[in-house]
Design a protein around this motif. Sequence first.
Motif, mmCIF file in Angstrom:
data_model
loop_
_atom_site.group_PDB
_atom_site.id
_atom_site.type_symbol
_atom_site.label_atom_id
_atom_site.label_comp_id
_atom_site.label_asym_id
_atom_site.label_seq_id
_atom_site.Cartn_x
_atom_site.Cartn_y
_atom_site.Cartn_z
ATOM 1 N N ALA A 75 -1.654 -4.065 -7.129
ATOM 2 C CA ALA A 75 -3.060 -4.412 -6.946
ATOM 3 C C ALA A 75 -3.299 -5.878 -7.299
ATOM 4 O O ALA A 75 -3.973 -6.612 -6.571
ATOM 5 C CB ALA A 75 -3.939 -3.515 -7.811
ATOM 6 N N ARG A 76 -2.720 -6.316 -8.409
ATOM 7 C CA ARG A 76 -2.907 -7.719 -8.814
ATOM 8 C C ARG A 76 -2.303 -8.670 -7.776
ATOM 9 O O ARG A 76 -2.887 -9.693 -7.441
ATOM 10 C CB ARG A 76 -2.283 -7.956 -10.182
ATOM 11 N N LEU B 146 0.839 -1.190 0.000
ATOM 12 C CA LEU B 146 0.000 0.000 0.000
ATOM 13 C C LEU B 146 0.879 1.246 0.000
ATOM 14 O O LEU B 146 0.438 2.340 -0.289
ATOM 15 C CB LEU B 146 -0.908 0.022 1.231
ATOM 16 N N ASP B 147 2.144 1.033 0.364
ATOM 17 C CA ASP B 147 3.072 2.151 0.484
ATOM 18 C C ASP B 147 4.383 1.676 -0.136
ATOM 19 O O ASP B 147 4.631 0.464 -0.235
ATOM 20 C CB ASP B 147 3.277 2.466 1.976
ATOM 21 N N GLU C 17 1.640 0.460 -9.515
ATOM 22 C CA GLU C 17 0.390 0.466 -8.766
ATOM 23 C C GLU C 17 -0.526 -0.705 -9.154
ATOM 24 O O GLU C 17 -1.069 -1.399 -8.294
ATOM 25 C CB GLU C 17 -0.312 1.795 -9.018
ATOM 26 N N ASP C 18 -0.658 -0.908 -10.458
ATOM 27 C CA ASP C 18 -1.540 -1.985 -10.913
ATOM 28 C C ASP C 18 -0.955 -3.356 -10.612
ATOM 29 O O ASP C 18 -1.684 -4.294 -10.277
ATOM 30 C CB ASP C 18 -1.800 -1.849 -12.417
ATOM 31 N N GLU D 193 -14.800 -11.518 -7.705
ATOM 32 C CA GLU D 193 -15.122 -11.045 -9.040
ATOM 33 C C GLU D 193 -13.932 -10.341 -9.684
ATOM 34 O O GLU D 193 -13.694 -10.485 -10.881
ATOM 35 C CB GLU D 193 -16.313 -10.087 -8.987
ATOM 36 N N ILE D 194 -13.206 -9.613 -8.859
ATOM 37 C CA ILE D 194 -12.020 -8.951 -9.411
ATOM 38 C C ILE D 194 -11.059 -10.010 -9.956
ATOM 39 O O ILE D 194 -10.465 -9.844 -11.021
ATOM 40 C CB ILE D 194 -11.325 -8.100 -8.327
ATOM 41 N N ARG E 97 -1.906 -8.102 -4.595
ATOM 42 C CA ARG E 97 -2.775 -8.139 -3.420
ATOM 43 C C ARG E 97 -3.981 -9.015 -3.693
ATOM 44 O O ARG E 97 -4.389 -9.823 -2.849
ATOM 45 C CB ARG E 97 -3.238 -6.731 -3.056
ATOM 46 N N GLY E 98 -4.526 -8.833 -4.890
ATOM 47 C CA GLY E 98 -5.702 -9.624 -5.222
ATOM 48 C C GLY E 98 -5.428 -11.113 -5.107
ATOM 49 O O GLY E 98 -6.281 -11.894 -4.656
ATOM 50 N N PHE F 147 -6.393 -8.294 3.519
ATOM 51 C CA PHE F 147 -6.105 -7.214 4.461
ATOM 52 C C PHE F 147 -7.335 -6.937 5.313
ATOM 53 O O PHE F 147 -8.442 -6.804 4.810
ATOM 54 C CB PHE F 147 -5.702 -5.956 3.684
ATOM 55 N N VAL G 116 -16.788 -9.115 -3.991
ATOM 56 C CA VAL G 116 -15.971 -8.225 -4.828
ATOM 57 C C VAL G 116 -14.588 -8.797 -5.181
ATOM 58 O O VAL G 116 -14.248 -8.874 -6.364
ATOM 59 C CB VAL G 116 -15.852 -6.830 -4.181
ATOM 60 N N PRO G 117 -13.771 -9.224 -4.192
ATOM 61 C CA PRO G 117 -12.434 -9.720 -4.566
ATOM 62 C C PRO G 117 -12.514 -10.947 -5.476
ATOM 63 O O PRO G 117 -11.651 -11.132 -6.344
ATOM 64 C CB PRO G 117 -11.779 -10.052 -3.226
#
Lengths: 225, 256, 847
Positions: free
Chosen positions: A78-79, A54-55, A74-75, A109-110, A81-82, A87, A106-107
């Motif tokens: 995100a992937r 995140l940082d 960033e992307d 579906e992501i 983390r997904g 978290f 949501v996760p």
Amino acid sequence: MIELRGVSKTVLSGSRPLTILQPTDLTVASGQFLSIVGPSGSGKSTLLGLIAGLDTPSSGEIVIDGVDITDLDEDGLARLRGAKIGFVFQFFHLIPALTAFENVLVPLEIAGEARAGEKAAVLLRDVGLTDRGHHYPSQLSGGEQQRIAIARALANDPPILLADEPTGNLDSANGRHVVDLLLDVNRSRGTTVVMVTHDAELTARCDAVLTMRDGRTTAAAVGQP
Amino acid sequence: MMGCGMQTVPPPNGRPPRAFIFLLCLTLVSGCVPAATGEDQPAALEPAREPARAAVADDGLLRIVAFGDSLTAGLGLPAEDAYPARLQERLESAGYRARVVNAGVSGETTAGGLRRMAWALEGEVHILILALGGNDGLRGLPVDQMQDNLARMIAVARDSGAQVLLAGMEAPPNLGADYTDRFRGTFEQLAAEYEVAYLPFLLEGVAGIAELNQADGIHPNAEGAERVAAHVWSALEPMLGAAQGPLAAAARPGGS
Amino acid sequence: MRFIARMAYRELRSSWRRLAFFFICVAVGVAAIVALRSLTQNVRVALATEARTLLAGDVSLRTDRPWPDAVLPALDRRLEEGGPAARTETVDIVTMARLEKSGSTRTKVVELRGVQTGFPFYGRFVLASGRSYSFDLLRDDGALVAPELLTQLGLRVGDRLLIGEVAFEIRDVIVTEPGRSLGAFSFGPRVLVDHAAVERAGLLTFASRATRQILLRVDEAAMQPLVEQLREDLQDTFVRVGSYRRTGNRIERNLERTESYLSLIGFVIVVLGGIGVWSVTRVFVQQRLRSVAILKCLGATTGRVLAVYVAQVALLALSGSALGVGLAMAILAATPASLVEQTASAVGLAAVSTELTGSAIVQGLAVGALVSLLFALVPLLEVRRAKPLLLLRQAAARPASRVDWLTVAVTAAAAVGLVLVAAWQAASLEVGLYVVAGFTGVTMVLSLIGRGLLRAIAPLQGSSWFALRHAVLNLSRPGNQTRVILLAVGLGSFFIIGVQATQANLLGNFALELSDDTPDMFLIDIQEDQADGVRAMLEASTGESAELIPVLRVRVTALDGRNVSFDSPREARRAGLGREYTVTYRARLAENEEVVAGRFWDESPAATPEVSIEEDLRDERGIDLGDVVTFDVLGREISARVTSVRKVQWDDTRSGGFMFLFRPGSFGGAPHSYVAFLQGPGEQEVRARLQRDAAERYPNVSVIDGLAVISTGRRVLGYVTLAISVVGAVALFSGALILIGSVAMTKFQRVHDAAVFRVLGGDTRMLATMLALEYGVLGVLAGAVGSAGALVLTWALARHVLDITWFPSPLTNVLGVVVTAAAVAVTGVVASVDVLRRKPLTTLRAE
């Protein structure tokens, strides 16, 4: 599973640089339950945020499950983390516009999970909230929201679960319930858990405890793997 | 254009509407000598027995007044291209010391001309070229009224001692033969009656010829005006030649 | 994809209430566009109908001379190429009509028109008998005449009238006739006969003054190319080629202005809707930043998150547009259809449909969706900046505001898109560019002002008045709404005030041109000895005092001036002063004049000649105050000193205008005639009698009747004015709605503060005062900037697009500022009423 080498974080406070995390090395083995304790402002959450991507660290490198995330954009983060990190936040951070069930969905579906609905139902059942699935976050108690958040964090069966003071906003009964859940996850799924907490009672139930003060790790008590 | 025709220029950012141009041709300015032109002036109408001889002014110049409408004023032309200016040049190159005054007013009818005759004749005038009636014809005004006006003008001019050269006009054929015939006849009749010098049609050889006229088809262009001047000259020269005494002296300066 | 669709759906499900305003903005905008477009289309059709009726055809070839040899073959050739066309010929001449009775010398100048069977292609005759017109009425020397001819010559239907060599039988009386644009003013009553009979009457010989015309009816699409080709073919002849679109008269010009204006409004409403969309999207995104961070934390890439929100906006935009179309249908159903129908039937066409066309619907949907997306895109890009770290640290420091090139690029793309939509909607790149330029200019000024404001009010933070101090603090706190409200309200008021002021200008010009007291009768060549008689006659007939204007024609022969001097006519011509000027003298200024330099004389006669010049003579020709101008007046020279400079409002047709105006007495006894402009008697019978009396008593005085033209113009402008007012009201209403909504939307960011103040003991009154101050300051500033921008916009549009005289309308501008400020302040307070009423804890918890 998690490896930090010389990771530090410096931010600008006004015009002066302020180091909130001194260079730190840390290795968390797969399946470990590590808790990080320390007073406010000691750098606990910063450390957790860095692990979650995140940082970004000011120096050093972070390897998650064999992937060096230091240079991911960033992307990419995100992937990652997904797929690998769940978290749980102190303030739950459910999406207010979605029902409990949908928040869990949501996760999945992501990630493009084909049988998202079934999985989400199972997860809801696991946290004992099957009958609350159609409620919105604002209609749930804090404990219920945090259980939903845990279900959401587990949705894609990540190898790592990060929790930032998950009990900080809960009464003790609910807090205990949440910690039980986390322990259960660690035991039954073999998920690596890193939890930031104030609660000394909780640390006793962990494999290892990392104590922080003024941006430094001061002591690491490592229990049974 | 639906506004009035009084705008002497079009609005700064507009262009002159068509009707404006039309009104320019017709918009009237005419003279008025109230006391001298009342209905009760039959005396002026009586033909003079003896044509007055032009006299010479103190400065020895032969004064000619070209009295008329836009054809005389030279509508659409620079002043030096209008026929009176061309005539002046002819006089000069023929050796006459003369001054031709352009007393043409665009849009003027015989009614207006009658009222400004006195103004134009003020001072010493030797020859008056009377070329009015075109606007009466364009507007289809009553012929008898035109005749009356012209007759009075001739009388006033002669009373003042000026010789008159009457230039005839034609009414456009679209008014019908009845009107145009009577119109044409008026000038002949007046010339005969008052025994004045007469030019049957001012625009002879110019009217109706596109190359000699402006785009409106009414007003001569520079070349057309030159032709008009030549035409007028042909009738004017004999008047000078017939002149005796002081006029002849003025006409041939230097006594050569 | 599935994720995006589902997320979009779920978000909308819960947030539609907050997005309802987005929806309304789009719906109002689209409704306005669609309704306007339909209205505009209908007005255009009606105007085209009117224009066609004025010409009685689509294309006209006209000449004052016999047809040159080249014309007819060229025309045949072009028509063969150009597809189906019908043609007919007319001839117009001014001629003399007289009674058949032998011995009668009564004559009358008439306007004779010869037509063929095809005439008219558009419009229709209305005859006094009520029967419908057919060419048969003209066969065998039949004639239709204007009613005043009967009065003036004492004739009746069935009598015979001699024109040229032919005795025509009067078969009916013309009440209304199409194709009247020719020769605008009437020099005599209309007589309509068979084209062939004009020749037979012997009126078309060498040097006849006749206007010959060929009228064509062609397909709309083929018209313009045909006109251009014919113009090229005939450029060396005296043939003028025109179409109903370009007859060059003033009505035509006003119709163009109206179309430009309507296009402008359409575009402005689109932009206003866009501002609303921008404002609501911005607030919406602010409120969704946390959700965005969560999604990112859960593994969603920025692209997918963006897609979720773009999908929502698109969905809202489309459904809003659909609602807009529905609204438009309702508006149109409620609009007095008679507006257009009346006109159509007056000129003999079937009523124009007021229903929505399919194309208007599709266009409305497309424009609504497109503009919403364009305006929503920039605020939506904020989504990219939402970092998941926000979830860990409350005040996640934003990255230092670097130039975000993507935002810049998207903004630029949106601007280009806007111009394209403008070009499409306004159908005029010029209008679009002016508006977009104004948009950009005002935006920049507002941004600067916003920054300056914060600096300027900083000292007030020390104020001891709590409400004021906190209002100031609110304006300048981090993440404040100052810029947003300034922009939304400033731009909004800019457009609304701009539209209102432009409308006032346009209608003002129309009113000047065709006010109820526009003269419709002109008398020329009134001699001085006839003046009193004519005046008395006019006053007896109209019941009003008649003013006779003295006129003289002069030329400039010399100028002794500060800037320019010369002393011959030749040099005068070089100085641009060579033509004949019509001049007058009077002791007072006319209504449409004002002195811009020097002093106008008083009533006493001049001791020495004095002249007042129009400002163009000063600006363009260099004549100045104090100069001495020498004029040739009827062959004599008069030198007059310039003692004042006047500005003449040329569009005001009531008073006319003169470049040179002399002080009474300047001419000595120079003879001159008079002209008179007046409103003739309204009653047709009285009018005809006046004309007849004038002709009998003052044969040299010509009476020119402009009533037919002026009443046509008045009718056209009448409904154009109505259409403009209706449209302006729609713009005002929808704009105000959108603006108020935009302001109201900002309350969501006030909610938290308000609640905290309540907790700290602020009472409702104090909070309300604070909000009113805060919003009021913004309203005044935004209104002032918008108003100033509107002033410039109106000027530019009047000058460069609408081609009308610009006059400032200070009332609109001042009122605009006041109303804007008040509306913003009231909206700010009222929108927050629920916050003020709610228990603070509820608000805080909901946050």
